[in-house]
Design a protein around this motif. Structure first.
Motif, PDB file in Angstrom:
ATOM      1  N   ASN A 150      -3.531  -0.504  22.087  1.00 37.96           N
ATOM      2  CA  ASN A 150      -4.042  -1.860  22.607  1.00 37.96           C
ATOM      3  C   ASN A 150      -3.442  -2.441  23.593  1.00 37.96           C
ATOM      4  OD1 ASN A 150      -6.969  -1.492  21.478  1.00 37.96           O
ATOM      5  ND2 ASN A 150      -6.011  -1.983  19.296  1.00 37.96           N
TER       6      ASN A 150
ATOM      7  N   GLY B  63       1.006  -4.114  11.456  1.00 37.88           N
ATOM      8  CA  GLY B  63       1.757  -3.067  12.197  1.00 37.88           C
ATOM      9  C   GLY B  63       3.104  -3.433  12.437  1.00 37.88           C
TER      10      GLY B  63
ATOM     11  N   GLY C 237       3.749  -8.711  14.946  1.00 36.28           N
ATOM     12  CA  GLY C 237       3.743  -9.660  16.052  1.00 36.28           C
ATOM     13  C   GLY C 237       2.860 -10.718  15.665  1.00 36.28           C
TER      14      GLY C 237
ATOM     15  N   GLU D  67     -12.714  -1.462  15.069  1.00 37.34           N
ATOM     16  CA  GLU D  67     -11.924  -0.148  15.021  1.00 37.34           C
ATOM     17  C   GLU D  67     -11.133   0.205  13.888  1.00 37.34           C
ATOM     18  OE1 GLU D  67      -8.121  -1.495  17.974  1.00 37.34           O
ATOM     19  OE2 GLU D  67      -7.832   0.278  16.740  1.00 37.34           O
TER      20      GLU D  67
HETATM   21  N1  F0G Z   1      -4.795  -4.082  14.831  1.00 38.01           N
HETATM   22  C1  F0G Z   1      -5.028  -3.472  16.166  1.00 38.01           C
HETATM   23  C2  F0G Z   1      -6.219  -3.079  16.403  1.00 38.01           C
HETATM   24  C3  F0G Z   1      -3.830  -3.393  16.660  1.00 38.01           C
HETATM   25  O1  F0G Z   1      -3.854  -2.678  17.989  1.00 38.01           O
HETATM   26  C4  F0G Z   1      -2.284  -3.725  16.103  1.00 38.01           C
HETATM   27  C5  F0G Z   1      -1.330  -3.461  16.950  1.00 38.01           C
HETATM   28  C6  F0G Z   1      -2.359  -4.468  14.987  1.00 38.01           C
HETATM   29  C7  F0G Z   1      -3.586  -4.534  14.021  1.00 38.01           C
HETATM   30  C8  F0G Z   1      -1.282  -4.983  14.171  1.00 38.01           C
HETATM   31  O2  F0G Z   1      -0.612  -6.075  14.755  1.00 38.01           O
HETATM   32  O3  F0G Z   1       1.432  -5.104  15.543  1.00 38.01           O
HETATM   33  O4  F0G Z   1       0.966  -7.654  15.559  1.00 38.01           O
HETATM   34  O5  F0G Z   1       1.334  -6.318  13.275  1.00 38.01           O
HETATM   35  N2  F0G Z   1      -0.990  -2.918  17.885  1.00 38.01           N
HETATM   36  C9  F0G Z   1       0.092  -2.710  19.029  1.00 38.01           C
HETATM   37  C10 F0G Z   1      -0.349  -1.924  19.941  1.00 38.01           C
HETATM   38  C11 F0G Z   1       1.316  -2.210  18.115  1.00 38.01           C
HETATM   39  O6  F0G Z   1       0.505  -1.383  20.818  1.00 38.01           O
HETATM   40  O7  F0G Z   1      -1.372  -2.124  20.492  1.00 38.01           O
HETATM   41  P1  F0G Z   1       0.897  -6.393  14.783  1.00 38.01           P
END
Ligand code: F0G
Length: 435
Positions: free
Chosen positions: A150, A251, A254, A357
Motif C-alpha cells: 500500500n 504491522g 506507524g 482488504e
Molecule cells: N493495514 C494496511 C492495509 C496496511 O497496508 C498496513 C501497512 C497496515 C494496516 C499496518 O499499518 O504498518 O502502520 O502498523 N502497510 C505498510 C505498507 C507496511 O508498506 O503498505 P502500520
C-alpha cells in the motif's frame, strides 16, 4: 407534473416513478425519467448546490481545502503554502455503521472508519501527501520506500503527481495483485526484492543513507504527521467526542505511533477531554508487538513473519518504541488473531456492502475477540479502522469464496448457467445461501 415520471422515448407513454417495468409497457421502447421543475430559480439552485460543496472546489484541480489532511494543516505542516501542497483530495473517508458487522463482532455500537476510500485505496495517502510535499520543499529528486504494497501504491501515485522519480522495494511474490498493479501503472520503478518486508526496509534505509534518495517510509516523521489526520478526521466526525475504543490493524506500527501522537496533541490542545483506548491487532503469524505486550513490553520481539494478510506481514516493526508509548498512554491493548478469523471478519464486512482488504479486517476480528473476553464492553462505542480497499487483494477474496475443502462459513459461490430462461428460473427458485 409535480412528481418524477418514467416516459417512453418512442411513444411518450408516461408511467409512475415506482412502476417496476424498465421498458415501455405499451410499445417496448426505452424509458427516460422526467422530473418536476425545481421550485427555485437557477441562482437559488446554484447557491443550494454550492452550499453543499463545503469548502468549494475550484476548477483547476483539487484545492487543499478539499483534503481531509490539509484541512488540519496547522497540526500537520503549519505555514505551508497552497501551491507547495501535493494533494489529490485524500482523507475524505466515511464513518460507517453496519449492523450486521456489529452483530457479528458482538459490539452494539461499532463504527467503521473506512480509509480504503482514499484515492489509491488505503490510509497511506494521508501520509504520502505530506511526505511528497516535504520532498518537493527540500528539493528531493527521487523518493523511495519499502512496502508490503500500500505504501508503494501511494508513493507511486504521489511521486507522479509531484513529478519526482519514485522507487519502491517490495518483497517478491508477497504483494497483493491490486497493489502491485497500481504501483507499476502509476509509474514507479518497482524493485522485486528477493526477501521479506524487513529486508526491503533495511535496504531502503541503507539506500537513503548512502545514495541520497528521500525515504518515504513511516519512519519519516512527515508521513506520521499526515497519518495523524485519521484521528482528527474521526474526532471531527464524532463532534470531538472520543469513542471508548479505537481498534486498528498493526504491522510496522506507524499508524499506532501516529495515533498516539495525534491523541496526545488533541488532548493537550483541548480538542477532546478524554482519549480512546487503542487496541492494536496483529496477525498471529506476524505478532511480535503482541508478544512484547504480553510481557509488559519487557522485551522487544522479532519474528519471521507469515500471514495471509500480506499488508501486515512484518516481523520487526520499525516504530516499536513510539507504539509502546501510544499503548501505555492510552491504556491500550495488543492482541493477535488467526488468519481464519481475519478471513471470516473480512467476509462479513464484504457482505455488508462495505468491503476491505484482509489486513483491515483484523480490526473487526480483534474487536470480536476483545468483546468475547470481556475487555471491551458490549455497549462501548468502538471504532474499527478499515485501512484498505477490498480490490487491493482480489486473489485472496476469490480463493475464499471458491474454496471447497473445507467450505468457508460465508462463502458465496458463483453459479455457471446457460443463457436460457430455464436456467434463470432454476436459480431464482433456490434461495441464496445466507451467511
Ligand atoms: N493495514 C494496511 C492495509 C496496511 O497496508 C498496513 C501497512 C497496515 C494496516 C499496518 O499499518 O504498518 O502502520 O502498523 N502497510 C505498510 C505498507 C507496511 O508498506 O503498505 P502500520
Amino acid at each position: 407534473m409535480s412528481v418524477s415520471e418514467q416516459v417512453c422515448d418512442a411513444c411518450a407513454a408516461r408511467f409512475s416513478a415506482i412502476d417496476a417495468k424498465v421498458e415501455c409497457a405499451r410499445c417496448g421502447g426505452l424509458l427516460h425519467i422526467e422530473h418536476p421543475e425545481p421550485p427555485v430559480c437557477s441562482t437559488a439552485l446554484q447557491a443550494l448546490f454550492d452550499a453543499r460543496l463545503v469548502p468549494s472546489r475550484g476548477p483547476h484541480g483539487v484545492s487543499p481545502h478539499d483534503s481531509g489532511v490539509w484541512r488540519f494543516r496547522e497540526l500537520v505542516m503549519p505555514g505551508v503554502g497552497d501551491a507547495e501542497i501535493v494533494s489529490q483530495g485524500e482523507g475524505i473517508t466515511p464513518l460507517l455503521s453496519r449492523p450486521r458487522v456489529a452483530q457479528w463482532a458482538g459490539a452494539e455500537d461499532l463504527l467503521l472508519k473506512h480509509e480504503g476510500h482514499n484515492p489509491t485505496g488505503s490510509f497511506k495517502d494521508r501520509g504520502m501527501t505530506v511526505a511528497l510535499t516535504q520532498a518537493k520543499r527540500i528539493g528531493a529528486t527521487a523518493v523511495a520506500c519499502a512496502s508490503t504494497g500500500n505504501t508503494s501504491s501511494a508513493l507511486a501515485s504521489y511521486a507522479a503527481l509531484a513529478g519526482l522519480r519514485g522507487l519502491v522495494l517490495v518483497p517478491q511474490g508477497k504483494v497483493a495483485l491490486g497493489k502491485l498493479s497500481q504501483t507499476i501503472a502509476y509509474g514507479a520503478q518497482t524493485l522485486l526484492v528477493r526477501g521479506d518486508f524487513d529486508d526491503c526496509l533495511r535496504l531502503a534505509r541503507e539506500s537513503s543513507e548512502h545514495l541520497g534518495v528521500y525515504l518515504a517510509n513511516s519512519i519519516n516523521p512527515w508521513r506520521l504527521e499526515g497519518q495523524k489526520t485519521i484521528i482528527f478526521d474521526l474526532l471531527q466526525q464524532l463532534r470531538w467526542h472520543s469513542p471508548d475504543w479505537l481498534v486498528l490493524p498493526a504491522g510496522n506500527l506507524g499508524n499506532t505511533s501516529a495515533f498516539g501522537a495525534a491523541l496526545r496533541e488533541a488532548l493537550r490542545l483541548g480538542l477532546i477531554d478524554t482519549v480512546p483506548r487503542l487496541a492494536c491487532v496483529q496477525a498471529e503469524g506476524s505478532a511480535p508487538f503482541a508478544a512484547s505486550f504480553r510481557e509488559g513490553f519487557a522485551t522487544r520481539h522479532t519474528v519471521r513473519a507469515e500471514t495471509i494478510a500480506t499488508a501486515i506481514r512484518i516481523g520487526d516493526p520499525a516504530s516499536y518504541d513510539r507504539a509502546v508509548r501510544a499503548i501505555q498512554e492510552t491504556n491500550g491493548v495488543v492482541l493477535s488473531v488467526t488468519d481464519d478469523e481475519i478471513l471470516e471478519a473480512k467476509a462479513v464486512i464484504d457482505a455488508s456492502g462495505v468491503g476491505c482488504e484482509p489486513a483491515s479486517a483484523a480490526s473487526v476480528a480483534g474487536t470480536r475477540a476483545l468483546v468475547r473476553d470481556g475487555t471491551i464492553a458490549r455497549g462501548a462505542r468502538v471504532v474499527a479502522l478499515l485501512t484498505g480497499h477490498m480490490l487491493k487483494d482480489p486473489e485472496v477474496m476469490l480463493h475464499y469464496h471458491r474454496e471447497l475443502f473445507p467450505a468457508p462459513t460465508h462463502a458465496n459461490r458463483s453459479i455457471e448457467i446457460d443463457a436460457t430462461l430455464a436456467d434463470m428460473e432454476r436459480v431464482l427458485r433456490t434461495a441464496p445461501a445466507t451467511a
